[in-house]
Design a protein around this motif. Structure first.
Motif, PDB file in Angstrom:
ATOM      1  N   LEU A 158       0.843  -1.195   0.000  1.00 47.70           N
ATOM      2  CA  LEU A 158       0.000   0.000   0.000  1.00 47.70           C
ATOM      3  C   LEU A 158       0.879   1.245   0.000  1.00 47.70           C
ATOM      4  CD1 LEU A 158      -2.678  -1.102   2.630  1.00 47.70           C
ATOM      5  CD2 LEU A 158      -2.933  -1.036   0.139  1.00 47.70           C
ATOM      6  N   ASP A 159       0.436   2.249  -0.751  1.00 44.13           N
ATOM      7  CA  ASP A 159       1.212   3.498  -0.832  1.00 44.13           C
ATOM      8  C   ASP A 159       1.086   4.327   0.433  1.00 44.13           C
ATOM      9  OD1 ASP A 159       1.966   2.803  -3.402  1.00 44.13           O
ATOM     10  OD2 ASP A 159       0.278   3.864  -4.337  1.00 44.13           O
ATOM     11  N   GLU A 160      -0.024   4.232   1.112  1.00 39.83           N
ATOM     12  CA  GLU A 160      -0.280   5.014   2.321  1.00 39.83           C
ATOM     13  C   GLU A 160      -0.462   4.082   3.515  1.00 39.83           C
ATOM     14  OE1 GLU A 160      -0.140   8.250   2.433  1.00 39.83           O
ATOM     15  OE2 GLU A 160       0.093   8.516   0.248  1.00 39.83           O
ATOM     16  N   PRO A 161      -0.246   4.573   4.729  1.00 41.55           N
ATOM     17  CA  PRO A 161      -0.460   3.731   5.916  1.00 41.55           C
ATOM     18  C   PRO A 161      -1.928   3.341   6.058  1.00 41.55           C
ATOM     19  CG  PRO A 161       0.823   5.687   6.449  1.00 41.55           C
ATOM     20  CD  PRO A 161       0.286   5.905   5.078  1.00 41.55           C
ATOM     21  N   ARG A 162      -2.165   2.243   6.695  1.00 43.39           N
ATOM     22  CA  ARG A 162      -3.534   1.806   6.958  1.00 43.39           C
ATOM     23  C   ARG A 162      -4.201   2.730   7.971  1.00 43.39           C
ATOM     24  NH1 ARG A 162      -4.373  -4.384   6.417  1.00 43.39           N
ATOM     25  NH2 ARG A 162      -2.634  -5.046   5.089  1.00 43.39           N
ATOM     26  N   THR A 163      -5.481   2.923   7.819  1.00 41.68           N
ATOM     27  CA  THR A 163      -6.220   3.771   8.753  1.00 41.68           C
ATOM     28  C   THR A 163      -6.751   2.990   9.948  1.00 41.68           C
ATOM     29  OG1 THR A 163      -8.360   3.445   7.670  1.00 41.68           O
ATOM     30  CG2 THR A 163      -6.941   5.200   6.809  1.00 41.68           C
ATOM     31  N   GLY A 164      -6.862   1.672   9.806  1.00 40.73           N
ATOM     32  CA  GLY A 164      -7.452   0.867  10.869  1.00 40.73           C
ATOM     33  C   GLY A 164      -8.956   0.786  10.780  1.00 40.73           C
ATOM     34  N   ARG A 165      -9.550   1.524   9.864  1.00 43.61           N
ATOM     35  CA  ARG A 165     -10.996   1.478   9.670  1.00 43.61           C
ATOM     36  C   ARG A 165     -11.302   0.495   8.539  1.00 43.61           C
ATOM     37  NH1 ARG A 165     -14.139   5.235  11.851  1.00 43.61           N
ATOM     38  NH2 ARG A 165     -15.503   5.413  10.034  1.00 43.61           N
ATOM     39  N   LYS A 166     -12.355  -0.299   8.746  1.00 40.34           N
ATOM     40  CA  LYS A 166     -12.653  -1.406   7.841  1.00 40.34           C
ATOM     41  C   LYS A 166     -13.943  -1.178   7.058  1.00 40.34           C
ATOM     42  CE  LYS A 166      -9.196  -3.953   9.343  1.00 40.34           C
ATOM     43  NZ  LYS A 166      -8.075  -4.400   8.475  1.00 40.34           N
ATOM     44  N   LEU A 167     -13.964  -1.769   5.871  1.00 41.29           N
ATOM     45  CA  LEU A 167     -15.152  -1.770   5.029  1.00 41.29           C
ATOM     46  C   LEU A 167     -15.513  -3.208   4.681  1.00 41.29           C
ATOM     47  CD1 LEU A 167     -14.258   1.152   2.598  1.00 41.29           C
ATOM     48  CD2 LEU A 167     -16.265   1.082   4.108  1.00 41.29           C
ATOM     49  N   LEU A 168     -16.800  -3.527   4.775  1.00 43.56           N
ATOM     50  CA  LEU A 168     -17.246  -4.869   4.415  1.00 43.56           C
ATOM     51  C   LEU A 168     -17.217  -5.019   2.899  1.00 43.56           C
ATOM     52  CD1 LEU A 168     -18.459  -7.605   5.215  1.00 43.56           C
ATOM     53  CD2 LEU A 168     -20.726  -6.542   5.001  1.00 43.56           C
ATOM     54  N   ARG A 169     -16.467  -5.999   2.426  1.00 45.25           N
ATOM     55  CA  ARG A 169     -16.355  -6.230   0.982  1.00 45.25           C
ATOM     56  C   ARG A 169     -17.022  -7.540   0.566  1.00 45.25           C
ATOM     57  NH1 ARG A 169     -13.976  -4.490  -3.550  1.00 45.25           N
ATOM     58  NH2 ARG A 169     -13.052  -6.001  -4.991  1.00 45.25           N
ATOM     59  N   TRP A 170     -16.877  -8.580   1.362  1.00 40.86           N
ATOM     60  CA  TRP A 170     -17.432  -9.885   1.006  1.00 40.86           C
ATOM     61  C   TRP A 170     -18.273 -10.421   2.175  1.00 40.86           C
ATOM     62  CZ3 TRP A 170     -16.489 -10.746  -3.936  1.00 40.86           C
ATOM     63  CH2 TRP A 170     -15.304 -10.279  -4.512  1.00 40.86           C
ATOM     64  N   THR A 171     -19.506 -10.814   1.895  1.00 40.63           N
ATOM     65  CA  THR A 171     -20.341 -11.417   2.929  1.00 40.63           C
ATOM     66  C   THR A 171     -19.903 -12.866   3.177  1.00 40.63           C
ATOM     67  OG1 THR A 171     -21.987 -12.272   1.376  1.00 40.63           O
ATOM     68  CG2 THR A 171     -22.277 -10.005   2.168  1.00 40.63           C
ATOM     69  N   ALA A 172     -20.441 -13.451   4.251  1.00 40.28           N
ATOM     70  CA  ALA A 172     -20.093 -14.842   4.576  1.00 40.28           C
ATOM     71  C   ALA A 172     -20.509 -15.788   3.451  1.00 40.28           C
ATOM     72  CB  ALA A 172     -20.761 -15.246   5.887  1.00 40.28           C
ATOM     73  N   LEU A 173     -21.674 -15.553   2.843  1.00 40.71           N
ATOM     74  CA  LEU A 173     -22.132 -16.396   1.740  1.00 40.71           C
ATOM     75  C   LEU A 173     -21.193 -16.281   0.553  1.00 40.71           C
ATOM     76  CD1 LEU A 173     -24.174 -18.219   0.331  1.00 40.71           C
ATOM     77  CD2 LEU A 173     -25.485 -16.148  -0.275  1.00 40.71           C
ATOM     78  N   GLU A 174     -20.799 -15.061   0.224  1.00 40.43           N
ATOM     79  CA  GLU A 174     -19.903 -14.859  -0.916  1.00 40.43           C
ATOM     80  C   GLU A 174     -18.544 -15.513  -0.681  1.00 40.43           C
ATOM     81  OE1 GLU A 174     -21.780 -10.553  -2.352  1.00 40.43           O
ATOM     82  OE2 GLU A 174     -20.072 -10.642  -0.982  1.00 40.43           O
ATOM     83  N   ARG A 175     -18.041 -15.399   0.533  1.00 38.04           N
ATOM     84  CA  ARG A 175     -16.754 -16.034   0.833  1.00 38.04           C
ATOM     85  C   ARG A 175     -16.869 -17.554   0.797  1.00 38.04           C
ATOM     86  NH1 ARG A 175     -16.965 -12.574   5.163  1.00 38.04           N
ATOM     87  NH2 ARG A 175     -16.669 -14.244   6.708  1.00 38.04           N
TER      88      ARG A 175
END
Length: 348
Positions: free
Chosen positions: A118-135
Motif C-alpha cells: 500500500l502506498d499510504e499507511p492503513r487507517t485501521g478502519r474497515k469496510l465490508l467487501r465480502w459477505t459470509a455467503l460470498e466467501r
C-alpha cells in the motif's frame, strides 16, 4: 491262450505301423494351428496388404466392421489415431508450456518488482467487501478448482513422474484416486460455478474505465494515482469472463466425458476430451496469476476474502469508485467483529 499269444505276435508289427500312420495324419492340422501363417491362410483367406488398405481407407462393410453391437466403426479407426496425435503432440506440450511459463513469469515478476504494498499507511478502519455467503462460495469453488486441476494434471502427466519415482503399485492407487475425485467433484464444481457467476454478474459488467486500467497495467505502468476501478477492476473482470466462457465449455465437455451412457459417439467423446484438456490447461495457467495477485502479490487482498473486510486505504487505492460509494460505512476494526451485513449495490 497259445493261439491268442501267437495272434498278437503276428499282428504286432502291422498295428504299430497303423498307429504311426494315424499319428502322422493328425500332426498336420496340429502343426498348421501352431503356425500363425498357416492358421491365417486357413481361417481368414486373402488377408493381405490390399485387404488392410481397404480397412484403412474407411471401408465399413460387414467384413471390416468391429464386433460391438450397433457399431459403424471399422477395424482401424483413423479418428482415434488423429485424437491421439493431437493429444500427445499438441495438447500435452501446450499445457506444460502454458503452466510452466506462467510459473516462470510469476517468479521473475516477484523477484524484479516484488510485492505490491500500500502506498499510504492503513487507517485501521474497515469496510465490508465480502459477505459470509460470498466467501463460502468463493472458497468452495476455489478449493474444487485446485483439486480438479491437480487431479487433471496427474491424469495427463503423472505417469511420467510418479510412476517412475514410486513404481506401479503406488501409481495404480494414485491414478485411481485421482480419476475418482476428478469424475465425482467435476459436476459439483460446475453447479457452484454457475451459481457464483450468476451472483457476481452485475459487478463484472464492462465499463469505460476498464480500458484505462488495462493501459496502466492495473497501476504498474506510469506514475500517479491508481487507475479508476469499481467493485471489480479490469483484471478481475477478465478472470470472471474467462470462467463464464471457457469455464462453462470445460464443464460441458467434462459432463460429456463423465456420463458416456447418453449415446455420445466415440468421435464426440474424443473431441470433448481435446476441448476439455485445452480449456482446463489454459484456465489453470491463468488461475496461477489470479492466485498470486490475490495472495502474495498484493498487500491486503487475501485478508479481504479471509475476513470479509478490507482497510480503507486498500479500498481507496485499488477500488476507488467503489470506496466512494461505501466510505460512509467504514468502522473501526473492533466494531466490525461479529458484525456483517449485506453490502449495498456496488458500481461495476
Amino acid at each position: 491262450m497259445n493261439l491268442l499269444t501267437e495272434w498278437l505276435h503276428t499282428w504286432r508289427v502291422p498295428l504299430l505301423a497303423l498307429l504311426v500312420l494315424l499319428s502322422l495324419g493328425m500332426a498336420g492340422p496340429v502343426l498348421a494351428q501352431a503356425d500363425p501363417e498357416g492358421e491365417i491362410a486357413t481361417a481368414v483367406p486373402a488377408t493381405d496388404a490390399d485387404t488392410w488398405r481397404q480397412v484403412r481407407s474407411g471401408e465399413t462393410g460387414p467384413n471390416y466392421r468391429d464386433s460391438r453391437f450397433d457399431s459403424n466403426y471399422n477395424l482401424i479407426n483413423a479418428s482415434g489415431e488423429t485424437w491421439r496425435q493431437i493429444r500427445n503432440r499438441w495438447v500435452s506440450p501446450f499445457g506444460l508450456i502454458a503452466i510452466c511459463g506462467m510459473l516462470a513469469m510469476i517468479v521473475l515478476f516477484y523477484l524484479i518488482v516484488g510485492r505490491k504494498h500500500l502506498d499510504e499507511p492503513r487507517t485501521g478502519r474497515k469496510l465490508l467487501r465480502w459477505t459470509a455467503l460470498e466467501r463460502s462460495l468463493h472458497w468452495s469453488v476455489a478449493t474444487l478448482f485446485i483439486i480438479l486441476a491437480l487431479t487433471g494434471l496427474n491424469l495427463l502427466y503423472g505417469k511420467f513422474l510418479f510412476k517412475t519415482l514410486f513404481g506401479d503399485a503406488f501409481w495404480a492407487g494414485m491414478i485411481s484416486g485421482s480419476k475418482m475425485l476428478h469424475n465425482y467433484l467435476g459436476p459439483l464444481f460446475g453447479v457452484l460455478l454457475v451459481i457464483i457467476l450468476a451472483k457476481f454478474l452485475v459487478r463484472n459488467l464492462p465499463s469505460k474505465h476498464d480500458w484505462t486500467w488495462f493501459k496502466q497495467g492495473g497501476g504498474l505502468i506510469g506514475k500517479g494515482r491508481h487507475p479508476d476501478a469499481g467493485f471489480a477492476n479490469g483484471g478481475e473482470k477478465v478472470w470472471y469472463w474467462l470462467l463464464a466462457t471457457a469455464g462453462l465449455v470445460v464443464i460441458a465437455s467434462g459432463l460429456v466425458l463423465d456420463f458416456p451412457n447418453y449415446g455420445q459417439s466415440r468421435d464426440a467423446m474424443q473431441w470433448a476430451n481435446i476441448v476439455h484438456a485445452v480449456g482446463a490447461l489454459g484456465l489453470t495457467a491463468v488461475a496461477l496469476g489470479h492466485i498470486y495477485i490475490g495472495t502474495l502479490g498484493t498487500e491486503g487482498s487475501l485478508e479481504g476474502m479471509a475476513t470479509g473486510y478490507v482497510d480503507e486505504t486498500w479500498a481507496k487505492e485499488h477500488h476507488n469508485l467503489w470506496y466512494e460509494e461505501v466510505k460512509h460505512q467504514a468502522a473501526d476494526a473492533d466494531e466490525t467483529l461479529g458484525e456483517e451485513s449485506t453490502p449495498p449495490q456496488r458500481s461495476s
